[in-house]
Design an enzyme around this catalytic site. Structure first.
Site, PDB file in Angstrom:
ATOM      1  N   ARG A 102       0.887  -1.112  -0.011  1.00  0.00           N
ATOM      2  CA  ARG A 102       0.004  -0.232  -0.023  1.00  0.00           C
ATOM      3  C   ARG A 102       1.020   1.183  -0.011  1.00  0.00           C
ATOM      4  NH1 ARG A 102      -5.309   1.189   3.419  1.00  0.00           N
ATOM      5  NH2 ARG A 102      -6.147   0.024   1.822  1.00  0.00           N
ATOM      6  N   HIS A 129      -7.202   0.896  -6.360  1.00  0.00           N
ATOM      7  CA  HIS A 129      -7.496   0.130  -5.401  1.00  0.00           C
ATOM      8  C   HIS A 129      -8.145  -1.123  -5.926  1.00  0.00           C
ATOM      9  CE1 HIS A 129      -7.791  -1.130  -1.431  1.00  0.00           C
ATOM     10  NE2 HIS A 129      -8.474  -0.434  -0.943  1.00  0.00           N
ATOM     11  N   GLN A 132     -10.045  -3.917  -3.685  1.00  0.00           N
ATOM     12  CA  GLN A 132     -11.447  -3.202  -3.202  1.00  0.00           C
ATOM     13  C   GLN A 132     -12.170  -3.603  -4.179  1.00  0.00           C
ATOM     14  OE1 GLN A 132     -12.080  -1.647  -0.071  1.00  0.00           O
ATOM     15  NE2 GLN A 132     -14.251  -2.210  -0.879  1.00  0.00           N
ATOM     16  N   ASP A 224     -17.131   7.094  -1.282  1.00  0.00           N
ATOM     17  CA  ASP A 224     -15.893   6.949  -0.533  1.00  0.00           C
ATOM     18  C   ASP A 224     -15.622   8.356   0.021  1.00  0.00           C
ATOM     19  OD1 ASP A 224     -13.511   6.287   0.186  1.00  0.00           O
ATOM     20  OD2 ASP A 224     -12.421   6.483  -1.876  1.00  0.00           O
ATOM     21  N   CYS A 264     -16.414   1.536   0.594  1.00  0.00           N
ATOM     22  CA  CYS A 264     -15.141   0.773   0.759  1.00  0.00           C
ATOM     23  C   CYS A 264     -14.709   0.689   2.179  1.00  0.00           C
ATOM     24  CB  CYS A 264     -14.122   1.215  -0.297  1.00  0.00           C
ATOM     25  SG  CYS A 264     -13.541   3.088  -0.041  1.00  0.00           S
ATOM     26  N   ARG A 292     -13.423  -8.895   0.826  1.00  0.00           N
ATOM     27  CA  ARG A 292     -11.886  -8.489   0.746  1.00  0.00           C
ATOM     28  C   ARG A 292     -11.235  -9.682   1.077  1.00  0.00           C
ATOM     29  NH1 ARG A 292      -9.869  -3.397   0.957  1.00  0.00           N
ATOM     30  NH2 ARG A 292      -7.873  -4.327   0.684  1.00  0.00           N
TER      31      ARG A 292
HETATM   32  N1   CP Z   1     -11.349  -0.484   2.448  1.00  0.00           N
HETATM   33  C1   CP Z   1      -9.994  -0.342   2.758  1.00  0.00           C
HETATM   34  O1   CP Z   1      -8.930  -0.536   2.046  1.00  0.00           O
HETATM   35  O2   CP Z   1      -9.767  -0.258   3.891  1.00  0.00           O
HETATM   36  P1   CP Z   1      -8.392  -0.089   4.762  1.00  0.00           P
HETATM   37  O3   CP Z   1      -7.962   1.336   4.426  1.00  0.00           O
HETATM   38  O4   CP Z   1      -8.945  -0.138   6.264  1.00  0.00           O
HETATM   39  O5   CP Z   1      -7.481  -1.122   4.387  1.00  0.00           O
HETATM   40  N1  NVA Z   2      -9.915   6.628  -1.371  1.00  0.00           N
HETATM   41  C1  NVA Z   2      -9.469   6.346  -0.119  1.00  0.00           C
HETATM   42  C2  NVA Z   2      -9.798   4.944   0.209  1.00  0.00           C
HETATM   43  C3  NVA Z   2      -9.468   4.217   1.352  1.00  0.00           C
HETATM   44  C4  NVA Z   2      -9.873   2.681   1.516  1.00  0.00           C
HETATM   45  C5  NVA Z   2      -8.127   6.593   0.156  1.00  0.00           C
HETATM   46  O1  NVA Z   2      -7.376   6.426  -0.756  1.00  0.00           O
HETATM   47  O2  NVA Z   2      -7.848   7.165   1.261  1.00  0.00           O
END
Ligand code: CP
Ligand code: NVA
Length: 309
Positions: A102, A129, A132, A224, A264, A292
């Site tokens: 990430r 993502h 997701q 989101d 998400c 997930r």
């Molecule tokens: N939806 C998602 O990716 O959640 P987290 O940021 O908690 O991993």
């Molecule tokens: N768009 C959000 C998604 C989190 C799961 C971010 O990148 O923070």
């Protein structure tokens, strides 16, 4: 041999995505059949940003498959600061069997994939993502029975989640409309490619600034956060710009009567969505979160056991 990576939905064909859904449903129904699938195998999980779902689903998923995972947080390896991304990739390559990352920059996951011969999974970058999206489309398949003639309206920022939903629409045939304030449209290249690919499978991709037009008749309303991780400084300014795009009961009424609500998570209740909508009968947000786990276990098995070449 170069392993196959999962950095965006476009790394897989329509058939490969379908096979992930199929295996995910099988894993969900019979998790105990797969508990010795990855003996002695280790996943390195690199996190430049916080996480609940991504970390826990990958870590629990590896355990359930008989493997192991190692959490490498922002203070552990300082991606690109303590050590370069190519050096990290080549070191992990000698020790573990798969990498999940990430990152802020999408380039970082691309570089990890370039320099590691083992599979690399994108657990969220500023641009995509994909994990997701596979969990979300799996949830849609479960709730709606098929992907036929469905319209998903994503209300909010044209961000990483929106991009992966667009690409996922082009793999499943679900039409996706991004409903956003002016200036917050999705990345043009990603949108155009998804529109082009979508046409081949009967999905229509659209972008509109008009909330009513965008959500009317939709089968799925998705939202989101307005400020993603890394955009905290813009949060106050964005609250004003995005306020007219809040998903509330009035917005849900403009959608199809049987519409489901998706997010998400984490959700900022009272901002992009109201409490009432998250808690309503239409909300499937915790099914998405659970999926997930199942979708990613399928993804890991496909990548690690070489079924996706
Ligand atoms: N939806 C998602 O990716 O959640 P987290 O940021 O908690 O991993
Ligand atoms: N768009 C959000 C998604 C989190 C799961 C971010 O990148 O923070």
């Amino acid at each position: 041999m170069k392993g196959k990576d999962f950095l965006t939905l476009n790394d897989f064909s329509v058939e490969q995505i379908e096979s992930i859904f199929e295996l995910a449903l099988e894993l969900k129904a019979n998790p105990d059949h797969y508990e010795d699938s990855l003996p002695q195998m280790t996943m390195a999980m690199i996190f430049e940003k916080p996480s609940l779902r991504t970390r826990v689903s990958f870590e629990a998923g590896m355990t359930q498959l008989g493997g192991h995972s190692i959490y490498l947080g922002p203070n552990d390896i300082s991606l690109g600061k303590r050590e370069s991304v190519p050096d990290i990739a080549r070191t992990l390559d000698r020790m573990v069997d798969i990498i999940m990352a990430r990152t802020f920059s999408h380039q970082s996951v691309e570089t990890l994939a370039e320099f590691a011969s083992i599979p690399v999974i994108n657990g969220l970058s500023d641009l995509h993502h994909p994990c997701q999206a596979i969990a979300d489309y799996l949830t849609i398949l479960e709730k709606k029975g098929s992907f036929k003639n469905l319209k998903l309206a994503f209300v909010g920022d044209g961000n990483n989640v929106a991009h992966s939903l667009l690409e996922g629409g082009a793999k499943t045939g679900v039409s996706v409309t991004i409903v956003c304030p002016e200036g917050f449209e999705p990345n043009k290249e990603i949108f155009e490619k998804a529109s082009e690919d979508g046409l081949k499978i009967g999905a229509k991709m659209q972008v509109t600034n008009d909330l009513k037009e965008g959500v009317s008749g939709a089968d799925i309303i998705y939202t989101d956060v307005w400020a993603s991780m890394g955009q905290e400084k813009e949060a106050e300014e964005r609250k004003k710009i995005f306020a007219p795009y809040q998903v509330n009961e009035e917005v849900m009424k403009m959608a199809d009567k049987e519409a489901i609500f998706m997010h998400c998570l984490p959700a900022h209740r009272g901002e992009e969505v109201t409490d009432e909508v998250v808690e309503s009968w239409q909300s499937v947000v915790f099914d998405e979160a659970e999926n997930r786990l199942h979708a990613q276990k399928a993804l890991i098995l496909k990548l690690m056991l070489g079924e996706i070449e």
